[in-house]
Scaffold this motif. Structure first.
Motif, PDB file in Angstrom:
ATOM      1  N   GLY A  62       0.608  -1.399  -0.219  1.00 52.98           N
ATOM      2  CA  GLY A  62       0.078   0.072  -0.052  1.00 52.98           C
ATOM      3  C   GLY A  62       0.759   1.279  -0.003  1.00 52.98           C
ATOM      4  N   LEU A 120      -0.832  -0.684  -4.570  1.00 53.71           N
ATOM      5  CA  LEU A 120      -1.992  -0.076  -4.217  1.00 53.71           C
ATOM      6  C   LEU A 120      -1.948   1.502  -3.803  1.00 53.71           C
ATOM      7  CD1 LEU A 120      -3.753  -3.118  -2.198  1.00 53.71           C
ATOM      8  CD2 LEU A 120      -3.904  -2.559  -4.628  1.00 53.71           C
ATOM      9  N   TRP A 124      -7.625   2.003  -1.278  1.00 58.16           N
ATOM     10  CA  TRP A 124      -7.711   0.677  -1.984  1.00 58.16           C
ATOM     11  C   TRP A 124      -8.938  -0.126  -1.290  1.00 58.16           C
ATOM     12  CZ3 TRP A 124      -2.850   1.834   0.767  1.00 58.16           C
ATOM     13  CH2 TRP A 124      -2.855   1.359   2.083  1.00 58.16           C
TER      14      TRP A 124
END
Length: 218
Positions: A62, A120, A124
């Motif tokens: 992420g 991501l 997300w």
């Protein structure tokens, strides 16, 4: 007869005045166009070549929005004129917010450097479960008085669902533009963002080796 002549003379004088006014407006418009060049818009770009596509995606990373100082978070390109003085050029502008441009370029570079992970960006999907999150903070980013472009930043690898720092690193690097001009400086800035992405990918790989018996970012 005298009245008619006066009317004719008055009409001619009005028409002549209108012609002069119109010519003046046209001339001023032409001069204004010539003296005001159009603004130029720039974007950062990814420079890392993608590796061979993996057979499968093993996980996800992420990437949080990059934090940019308020002094740099503006449409104009910012140049350092001195250690405590910044210069803005109204005709040299970013085509997107700088924080968005750096985040986008980082994601593109990381996707090429970490092909087995899906990168991501927030927000997300709730169903996604990244192995870790990357938080980046810029402190200095842009052309310097000596002509070089400099980047000073720090990044953290965070646990997926808590504010626990797994890895923290700082980066200070500079790049000499290949030529004079804003375009070359922006290219140098793209190179520095690629270098930052390389440092982040290396940290993820190091964490992977240390946690070989478990997840990359526990």
């Amino acid at each position: 007869m005298r009245v008619s002549r006066r009317i004719v003379r008055r009409n001619l004088a009005c028409r002549f005045a209108l012609v002069l006014v119109g010519a003046g407006l046209l001339l001023s418009g032409c001069v204004s166009i010539k003296r005001t060049p159009g603004a130029r818009f720039f974007v950062l770009r990814s420079l890392v070549e993608a590796k061979a596509s993996p057979e499968s995606i093993e996980g996800a990373i992420g990437l949080l929005p990059v934090c940019v100082p308020g002094a740099l978070d503006r449409p104009q390109l910012v140049t350092w004129a001195a250690p405590n003085e910044l210069r803005l050029d109204e005709l040299q502008r970013w085509a997107e917010p700088l924080a968005e441009g750096v985040t986008r370029t980082l994601a593109e570079n990381l996707s090429a450097l970490l092909p087995r992970d899906r990168i991501l960006r927030t927000p997300w999907p709730a169903a996604a479960s990244p192995r870790c999150r990357v938080a980046v903070e810029l402190r200095v980013f842009g052309p310097q008085p000596n002509g070089e472009v400099r980047l000073e930043a720090s990044f953290d690898l965070l646990a997926p669902k808590e504010e626990r720092v797994l890895v923290r690193r700082t980066l200070r690097s500079s790049q000499k533009p290949a030529a004079a001009g804003t375009g070359a400086s922006v290219d140098a800035m793209s190179t520095l963002v690629a270098d930052l992405a390389g440092q982040i990918a290396e940290a993820v790989d190091d964490q992977s080796i240390e946690s070989a018996q478990g997840p990359v970012c526990p």
